[in-house]
Design a protein around this motif. Structure first.
Motif: not given
Length: 470
Positions: A207-209, A282-283, A291, A326, A423-424
């Motif tokens: 999961h990135t972010g 988005s990522w 997302d 993001e 998510h991500h």
């Protein structure tokens, strides 16, 4: 009427401040509008426009990391899609931001238990190769409490599981570790940072972010999968454990993207706006379906379905595909700044940025004069299985900035029970969207937007509404 005039005159005579809300006529939704909204709701439940839009976006454009080639393709796609859907006006706003790039990443455990680690660089991380002993913390607070410089040469591991919840409140825990952990680790002298992900799945997905450094020196920062966080925790419990991080990523100049905006011009009050939003970027790991491709799709589709009604809405319907949410709400901030003197012109704002899961509650913030009208809105969408939570909730992401400035807002609570599994991650792909849930979302947003656009009176937008918000 005579009593109101006497009250107004008395306040003037006494030199007391006037409150527009105190004398505003009660807003309501005309019966014919309620009927049209009910028809629109039912039509949306059997319409596949939103699905066609998100399929197109995730297939033809794919990942849309802010500043990438995918970002540019997405802007061109959005402009063309608004026009194809019959919007009257399509325009853009430039949004300039630092350009962060991901090129390659690798992690491994060193020594007698050597093995690869599934990880991904956090957005905003610098590149670099570091190796050192892992120091594990079971809370962000514990890391923040260590003495400055006391972890020199170490790699920090913050091991905080994110709880699963229908309302997604567990994300507050995971996101805080992601955003504030690397800065705290740098302050303590660490050379690198890894974390248990802000995510709820155990499928070895990463999961990135976005992260930040709180004015500390940036250090390489990455998120493990939950499985690898488990493995690393077991290894640390056995004794001294060293790992290596090799991240090729970082900021590379600036980039100018665009907010893409489509409008259906109002027939009677074209300068008054009902604004729907979602973010176009988005990522880069998946194709940005939940997302926020689903949000883009259902808001675009809602406007399109309203345009197809026999009677044009009185106020303008505006749908905004925001740039670079993001990495810091960049597009939302540009839009909010451009509209800071037009808050009263925004009859109502709403956004979809928590996945197109089933909507289970409807709330928001509005003026006291609008209580009856908003209840009428709710009565139309109640058959969709939605509960009523008046004066609770926020408009989400970019539109929350508008709500914070006093715009009346609709807040839709989406079931996020499984949202943070995806998510991500690389697993955020089209097949994860439930077509029926997407239709339910579209129906709710479209019906509320139509009724807000045709309400007989204001919903209370203005600076005074800020104090009334939860």
């Amino acid at each position: 009427m005579r009593k109101s005039n006497l009250s107004w005159a008395l306040l003037v005579a006494l030199g007391l401040p006037l409150s527009s809300a105190a004398f505003a006529a009660e807003t309501h939704i005309p019966d014919e509008v309620v009927k049209d909204a009910t028809t629109l709701r039912d039509r949306a439940l059997n319409d596949d426009t939103a699905w066609a839009i998100v399929e197109s976006l995730t297939t033809e454009v794919g990942p849309r990391l802010a500043g990438s080639e995918g970002d540019a393709r997405a802007v061109a796609w959005a402009k063309a899609k608004f026009k194809a859907l019959g919007y009257d006006k399509v325009w853009t706003q430039d949004v300039t931001f630092p350009k962060w790039e991901r090129r390659s990443e690798h992690g491994e455990v060193l020594g007698h238990s050597s093995q690869a680690l599934a990880l991904t660089a956090l957005g905003g991380s610098p590149g670099g190769t570091v190796q050192g002993e892992v120091v594990r913390f079971d809370s962000l607070k514990a890391l923040q409490a260590v003495a400055p410089g006391s972890l020199k040469g170490k790699i920090v591991f913050v091991d905080v599981p994110m709880p699963r919840a229908r309302d997604g409140h567990g994300y507050g825990v995971g996101a805080s570790v992601r955003r504030r952990g690397p800065g705290a680790a740098s302050r303590a002298g660490a050379i690198g940072y890894v974390m248990r992900p802000a995510g709820t799945d155990w499928h070895r997905n990463v999961h990135t972010g976005m992260t930040g450094y709180d004015d500390q020196t940036p250090i390489p920062a990455a998120s493990l999968s939950n499985n690898d966080a488990d493995q690393l925790a077991r290894l640390v419990a056995l004794g001294k454990t060293e790992i290596k991080l090799a991240l090729d990523c970082g900021f590379n100049g600036t980039y100018t993207s665009q907010n893409v905006i489509g409008e259906i011009t109002g027939s009677g009050k074209p300068d008054d706006i009902v604004a729907l939003g979602a973010h176009l970027d988005s990522w880069d790991l998946g194709t940005g379906a939940i997302d926020d491709g689903g949000g883009i799709a259902l808001t675009m589709a809602a406007g399109h379905l309203i345009k197809q009604m026999k009677t044009r809405p009185i106020r303008t319907i505006r749908v905004i595909a925001f740039a670079n949410e993001e990495q810091g709400l960049w597009g939302g901030r540009v839009y909010a700044e451009s509209q800071k003197d037009k808050i009263r012109r925004h009859q109502m704002v709403m956004e979809s940025d928590s996945g197109p899961g089933i909507i289970y509650a409807f709330g928001g913030s509005w003026g006291t004069e609008a209580e009856k009208a908003v209840k009428q809105m709710y009565d139309v969408i109640a058959p969709l299985g939605i509960a009523y939570t008046p004066q609770q909730g926020n408009a989400e992401s970019e539109m929350e900035l508008m709500q914070g400035s006093g715009a009346a807002a609709a807040a839709f609570a989406h079931d996020a029970s499984r949202y943070f599994d995806l998510h991500h991650t690389p697993n955020d792909t089209l097949d994860k969207i439930d077509p029926k849930a997407l239709q339910q979302n579209t129906a709710a947003y479209a019906a509320v937007a139509l009724m807000a656009a045709n309400a007989d009176g204001s919903l209370g937008s203005g600076p005074a509404l800020v104090k009334a918000k939860p």
